[in-house]
Design a protein around this motif. Structure first.
Motif, PDB file in Angstrom:
ATOM      1  N   ASP A  79       0.820  -1.199   0.000  1.00 24.34           N
ATOM      2  CA  ASP A  79       0.000   0.000   0.000  1.00 24.34           C
ATOM      3  C   ASP A  79       0.858   1.254   0.000  1.00 24.34           C
ATOM      4  N   ARG A  83      -0.726  12.465  -1.067  1.00 22.67           N
ATOM      5  CA  ARG A  83      -1.671  13.573  -0.950  1.00 22.67           C
ATOM      6  C   ARG A  83      -1.551  14.438  -2.200  1.00 22.67           C
ATOM      7  N   TYR A  85      -2.893  17.912  -4.417  1.00 21.91           N
ATOM      8  CA  TYR A  85      -3.599  19.186  -4.515  1.00 21.91           C
ATOM      9  C   TYR A  85      -3.464  19.661  -5.952  1.00 21.91           C
ATOM     10  N   ARG A  93       0.388  19.723  -6.693  1.00 18.59           N
ATOM     11  CA  ARG A  93       1.334  19.361  -5.643  1.00 18.59           C
ATOM     12  C   ARG A  93       1.015  17.938  -5.209  1.00 18.59           C
ATOM     13  N   SER A  95       2.369  14.873  -2.572  1.00 21.42           N
ATOM     14  CA  SER A  95       3.262  14.496  -1.470  1.00 21.42           C
ATOM     15  C   SER A  95       3.170  13.005  -1.243  1.00 21.42           C
ATOM     16  N   ILE A  97       4.585   9.969   1.136  1.00 21.13           N
ATOM     17  CA  ILE A  97       5.319   9.633   2.353  1.00 21.13           C
ATOM     18  C   ILE A  97       6.084   8.335   2.103  1.00 21.13           C
ATOM     19  N   ASP A 100      10.144   7.498   6.961  1.00 20.20           N
ATOM     20  CA  ASP A 100       9.998   8.729   7.726  1.00 20.20           C
ATOM     21  C   ASP A 100      10.447   9.920   6.891  1.00 20.20           C
ATOM     22  N   GLY A 101      10.400   9.771   5.575  1.00 21.18           N
ATOM     23  CA  GLY A 101      10.715  10.888   4.700  1.00 21.18           C
ATOM     24  C   GLY A 101       9.531  11.218   3.818  1.00 21.18           C
ATOM     25  N   GLU A 102       9.686  12.234   3.021  1.00 17.96           N
ATOM     26  CA  GLU A 102       8.601  12.628   2.148  1.00 17.96           C
ATOM     27  C   GLU A 102       9.156  13.094   0.812  1.00 17.96           C
ATOM     28  N   THR A 104       8.046  15.361  -2.397  1.00 19.90           N
ATOM     29  CA  THR A 104       7.029  16.324  -2.781  1.00 19.90           C
ATOM     30  C   THR A 104       7.292  16.775  -4.205  1.00 19.90           C
ATOM     31  N   TRP A 115      11.111  17.406  -4.602  1.00 24.10           N
ATOM     32  CA  TRP A 115      11.855  17.487  -3.331  1.00 24.10           C
ATOM     33  C   TRP A 115      11.884  16.120  -2.686  1.00 24.10           C
ATOM     34  N   LEU A 232       0.297  26.719  -2.242  1.00 25.57           N
ATOM     35  CA  LEU A 232       0.625  25.293  -2.329  1.00 25.57           C
ATOM     36  C   LEU A 232       1.407  24.992  -3.594  1.00 25.57           C
TER      37      LEU A 232
END
Lengths: 361, 291
Positions: A79, A83, A85, A93, A95, A97, A100-102, A104, A115, A232
């Motif tokens: 899974d 996110r 937008y 935009r 994002s 996950i 523990d990083g992201e 974007t 990023w 955003l």
């Protein structure tokens, strides 16, 4: 004594309330399973409205879950959620996950920024190279995926509207694309949930023969149309981040026309059949099969060195037929056959169809 | 008969009911006077400082660039981004240290008193059982909050001094001004505190049922570990939303920008359920316990 009894019943009520609360949280979202009442529609008008609608400004969460029956490198396994937008006019935009990083991705119309928090890096794409960066975005765009699918599969399939349902807490029409009986495929049907209001496809599910749960599901778990904050869609690389120019990177790896032609000649790609039982046949250049690849185990540690063909054999089952001997890899949604002399056939079909396709010289 | 009832009602406020404020203050003094509480608080306060020094040294030697399987992630972001240090430290502490502290405080609150033989005195004292439990629960909650706040303060100070940076670089790559960043840190601390309260409430229920403090700590940490194991089994996915540790992993959402609130709100609700269950079980056990 009376006060004690009151307090005891309060404690019992509290325990019950807490447990009920946990059950409610654990109950799958949209526990309201009664299908919403929506005006009748035909499959054709539904498809037409999906193809013509513009994705509105929205925010939402997209989740991908797959159960393909085989972990294939590169495909999202298990899974993942992102996110999203968008202002509906090309700015977006996303994002994602990861641990523990992201990661974007910000597209402000002219420039696309990618990023990654894990190494504090920013990749910047300008102009036409945006599409390259957009590929990651397209993977997580159910609307585009559903559209491409309907266009590709229209002729060989039966389209029907299978009632209504709720996806991301919104009433949807369920558009079901079923292969015609003449199609020899592993897939049972593809379900596209279309938002009744905006006509945006909210979920795409691929169901394979012989299993009730979808082999692949890509869809919104949250969907809120509405104007988004313009901030955003802007991005300023933070101080201390290393910024690389994505355009330069793309240019470096872009193969020349001659190289492309050579590769095509070497692969000799061929398409056998059409629609659901399309089989792609080609030849893998021998040097690629023999070339050494370094395998990684799950922890990311370096494993032994092995050739490409050995790796295929590790995953698959040996098979032999008119084409000689080879290895077949079977998943719930597709089959791949690699012969020992480097021929490859791939399709969402049972093994026999691949063998037939290899037979057609 | 009637007279007796009236008499008691009249006497009660003056003769037997101590003011709540004084009870709470004395409980807090009792907890804070235990040497182990002080040692634990001191060690927790040191965690962010040690983490900050470690990251500062690693950043100087360039070791953070080479990320290991877990080494990358948040640690590399903390470099030059001091406001993230308290968040980073709390995330580390949430894996074991803070649950341990919550469990230990709960263990001392009732089971510890029972082991010392002092609980008997409290039970026969003219203080209602529910009131006694409330006072004990307050002691646990207040010291837990103190522990988290201590970590937050030392983390923020150590972060700004050792790692510097103006504002907060979020995990999404945006930069928040110092005030907003500090707000996120405080929100994170509040959410962490609440989750530890939830675990401590369950521990308090166990604490009311046994007189061996070690059992309480073992059960509470066992709950955390078993939850983690159940979380990792794909076949038990349906159970995941009900597990106490599920929302702990979502806490770093606070340092995403824009902040996704869905999981955070759900985490508070989940923690609240455990809190209510824990306190209710503890209350029913306290009420039925023999003097």
């Amino acid at each position: 004594m009376n006060r004690k009894r009151t307090a005891l019943s309060a404690a019992a009520a509290g325990t019950t309330a807490g447990v009920v609360g946990l059950v409610l949280i654990a109950a799958p979202a949209g526990a309201d399973t009664t299908p919403p009442a929506l005006p009748e529609t035909t499959a054709e008008s539904l498809v037409a409205s999906v193809l013509t609608t513009d994705v509105p400004a929205l925010s939402g969460t997209v989740a991908v879950s797959s159960d393909l029956g085989l972990p294939i490198p590169g495909l999202p396994t298990g899974d993942e959620a992102a996110r999203i937008y968008t202002d509906g006019e090309g700015k977006a935009r996303v994002s994602l996950i990861e641990g523990d990083g992201e990661k974007t991705l910000v597209a402000d119309g002219a420039t696309t920024w990618l990023w990654s928090s894990a190494d504090k890096s920013v990749v910047k794409y300008t102009g036409g190279a945006r599409d390259k960066a957009g590929e990651e975005q397209r993977l997580t765009d159910p609307a585009a995926a559903a559209r491409e699918f309907v266009t590709a599969m229209g002729d060989e399939s039966t389209l029907s509207v299978d009632g209504t349902a709720r996806v991301a807490d919104r009433p949807v029409y369920q558009l079901v694309v079923t292969p015609k009986p003449s199609e020899r495929t592993l897939l049972r049907e593809v379900r596209i949930s279309v938002d009744s209001e905006t006509r945006v496809p909210l979920r795409l599910e691929v169901l394979a023969n012989g299993s009730a749960a979808p082999a692949l599901s890509l869809g919104f778990t949250e969907f809120t149309p509405g104007a988004q904050d313009a901030s955003l869609f802007t991005f300023t690389p933070p101080a201390g981040a290393k910024v690389t120019d994505g355009n330069a990177e793309v240019g470096k790896h872009e193969p020349t026309e001659q190289q492309k032609q050579d590769l095509l000649n070497a692969i000799k790609p061929k398409v056998v059949g059409s629609g659901w039982d399309t089989v792609y046949v080609g030849t893998v250049p021998a040097d690629l099969l023999e070339s050494e690849v370094t395998t990684e185990d799950k922890g990311g540690r370096e494993g032994g060195k092995t050739t490409g063909l050995d790796l295929v054999k590790q995953f698959g089952q040996p098979v032999s037929g008119a084409f000689g001997t080879g290895t077949v890899i079977t998943t719930k949604v597709g089959t791949a056959l690699v012969t020992d002399d480097g021929q490859v056939a791939v399709g969402a079909v049972p093994q026999q169809v691949l063998v037939d396709a290899l037979g057609q010289k | 008969m009637t007279t007796a009832v009236v008499d008691r009602a009249v006497q009660r406020p003056t003769a037997t009911r101590a003011p709540l404020g004084r009870l709470l203050r004395s409980e807090l003094r009792l907890v804070l006077r235990r040497p182990r509480t002080l040692v634990v608080l001191g060690l927790l306060a040191l965690v962010p400082v040690v983490a900050g020094v470690g990251i500062a040294i690693a950043a100087d030697s360039g070791a953070l660039g080479a990320e290991g399987p877990n080494g990358g992630g948040m640690a590399s972001l903390v470099e030059g981004n001091g406001l993230l240090l308290p968040v980073f430290s709390l995330v580390i502490a949430m894996t074991m240290l803070l649950p341990l502290v919550g469990a230990m405080l709960s263990a001392d609150a009732l089971a510890g008193e029972a082991a010392n033989g002092t609980l008997r005195g409290l039970l026969v004292a003219p203080v209602g059982r529910a009131r006694l439990l409330a006072v004990k629960a307050f002691g646990v909650a207040a010291v837990t909050l103190l522990a988290v706040l201590l970590m937050t303060v030392t983390g923020t100070v150590a972060g700004v001094v050792l790692l510097g940076g103006d504002g907060m670089l979020t995990i999404s790559g945006t930069t928040l001004p110092f005030g907003a960043g500090l707000g996120r840190v405080l929100l994170f601390a509040a959410l962490v505190t609440f989750q530890v309260w939830a675990l401590a409430a369950v521990a308090l229920a166990v604490s009311a049922m046994t007189e061996h403090p070690l059992v309480v700590v073992a059960v509470a940490l066992g709950l955390v570990i078993v939850s983690g194991v159940l979380n990792a089994i794909p076949a038990l996915d349906w159970l995941t939303p009900a597990l106490i540790t599920t929302s702990w992993g979502d806490l770093p959402d606070v340092i995403s920008d824009p902040m996704p609130t869905g999981n955070l709100v759900e985490g508070v609700l989940r923690g609240g359920c455990y809190l209510v269950i824990g306190y209710s079980l503890a209350l029913s056990r306290m009420l039925t316990r023999d003097g």
